[in-house]
Design a protein around this motif. Structure first.
Motif, short mmCIF file in Angstrom:
data_model
loop_
_atom_site.label_atom_id
_atom_site.label_comp_id
_atom_site.label_asym_id
_atom_site.label_seq_id
_atom_site.Cartn_x
_atom_site.Cartn_y
_atom_site.Cartn_z
N ASN A 114 0.92 -1.33 0.12
CA ASN A 114 0.11 -0.16 0.06
C ASN A 114 0.90 1.19 -0.05
OD1 ASN A 114 -2.35 -1.52 -0.09
ND2 ASN A 114 -2.79 -1.26 2.15
N GLY A 115 2.03 0.92 -0.22
CA GLY A 115 2.96 2.16 -0.38
C GLY A 115 3.95 2.53 0.92
N MET A 116 3.79 2.05 2.07
CA MET A 116 4.50 2.19 3.17
C MET A 116 5.81 1.98 2.92
SD MET A 116 2.64 3.40 5.50
CE MET A 116 0.99 3.61 5.87
N ASN A 117 6.85 2.97 3.43
CA ASN A 117 8.36 2.36 3.61
C ASN A 117 8.70 1.86 4.58
OD1 ASN A 117 8.98 3.43 0.76
ND2 ASN A 117 8.72 5.69 1.49
N GLU A 118 7.84 1.98 5.56
CA GLU A 118 8.40 1.30 6.74
C GLU A 118 7.18 0.63 7.57
OE1 GLU A 118 12.04 3.54 9.13
OE2 GLU A 118 10.24 3.60 10.30
N VAL A 119 7.43 -0.57 8.18
CA VAL A 119 6.41 -1.36 8.74
C VAL A 119 7.02 -1.71 10.21
CG1 VAL A 119 4.92 -3.15 8.96
CG2 VAL A 119 5.26 -1.91 6.89
N LYS A 138 14.53 -4.52 4.54
CA LYS A 138 15.61 -4.93 5.37
C LYS A 138 15.02 -4.46 6.74
CE LYS A 138 18.49 -5.75 2.05
NZ LYS A 138 17.69 -6.85 1.29
N GLU A 139 15.77 -5.21 7.86
CA GLU A 139 15.72 -4.81 9.15
C GLU A 139 16.36 -3.68 9.52
OE1 GLU A 139 17.34 -7.73 11.79
OE2 GLU A 139 18.20 -5.89 12.90
N ARG A 140 15.34 -2.48 9.85
CA ARG A 140 16.11 -1.21 10.27
C ARG A 140 16.60 -1.23 11.73
NH1 ARG A 140 12.94 2.81 6.87
NH2 ARG A 140 14.00 2.31 4.66
N SER A 141 15.48 -2.03 12.77
CA SER A 141 16.05 -1.94 14.27
C SER A 141 15.17 -2.81 14.94
CB SER A 141 15.79 -0.54 14.92
OG SER A 141 14.39 -0.23 14.84
N ILE A 142 15.83 -3.62 15.77
CA ILE A 142 14.98 -4.44 16.84
C ILE A 142 15.33 -4.15 18.05
CG2 ILE A 142 14.79 -6.74 17.92
CD1 ILE A 142 16.19 -8.01 15.18
N LYS A 143 14.16 -3.72 18.84
CA LYS A 143 14.41 -2.99 20.23
C LYS A 143 13.41 -4.07 21.23
CE LYS A 143 15.21 1.73 19.06
NZ LYS A 143 14.50 2.17 17.97
N ILE A 177 10.29 -4.62 16.12
CA ILE A 177 11.03 -4.74 14.93
C ILE A 177 10.41 -3.80 13.64
CG2 ILE A 177 11.83 -6.53 13.03
CD1 ILE A 177 10.70 -8.64 15.24
N VAL A 178 11.46 -3.20 13.44
CA VAL A 178 11.04 -2.05 12.12
C VAL A 178 11.81 -2.68 10.96
CG1 VAL A 178 11.44 0.22 11.57
CG2 VAL A 178 11.07 -0.30 13.75
N LEU A 179 10.85 -2.84 9.88
CA LEU A 179 11.43 -3.12 8.53
C LEU A 179 11.20 -2.18 7.78
CD1 LEU A 179 9.77 -6.72 8.35
CD2 LEU A 179 12.24 -6.25 9.20
N GLY A 180 12.09 -1.94 6.56
CA GLY A 180 12.09 -0.84 5.61
C GLY A 180 12.42 -1.11 4.28
#
Lengths: 100, 100
Positions: B37-42, B70-75, B96-99
């Motif tokens: 749907n166009g999100m750059n980050e989930v 790609k994985e942006r961060s895991i907190k 977990i932030v994916l981008g």
């Protein structure tokens, strides 16, 4: 690794704690012991449903026992397992590195 | 959040997927849909035992559906819950932030 998993894998480096089915506190104490024995870095490894417990261990170690211990890295991966019937299945894995 | 948890929290930003008790693939498709749907980050969020499923969702999205993500961060963190009897208990949480 035998089904009766070991908490600290002797053959490998001393500072790896494998999370299995034991109570969470067993693993918390294993991590704390590694640090008290002079390790500067301890790695927590887990697969499948034990991943949640690995995060619990990290949080309890950092919040309740060793506030000076910091998270160095968290990595996830997929590993392939061979089932008893020879079929293969994928399982997620996590590796959390804590350091002083 | 009501017990019958929602997969995507409408009130909050669109791109947060909360992991609950539903089958893993429900959440995988929710993440893939957000990206389509166009999100750059989930962001994938989970607490307690759902943390293992959150890692599964990440791994399946990346390995099976969207290798370019790609994985942006895991907190990880600890959250305090108030039980029905008023007592408080801690639960671990993961984000977990994916981008793209």
């Amino acid at each position: 690794m035998p089904e009766e998993e070991q908490i600290v894998n002797k053959e490998e480096k001393e500072n790896v704690v494998y999370i299995g089915k034991k109570p969470t506190m067993n693993y918390v104490l294993a991590v704390v012991t590694q640090f008290n024995n002079g390790m500067n870095e301890v790695t927590i490894k887990a697969r499948g449903n034990a991943i949640s417990r690995a995060v619990d261990v990290k949080e309890i170690v950092q919040n309740k026992f060793m506030p000076n211990v910091k998270e160095r890295s968290i990595k996830t991966s997929s590993e392939e397992l061979t089932n008893e019937d020879g079929t293969k299945s994928k399982v997620s894995a996590i590796q959390i590195v804590l350091g002083k």
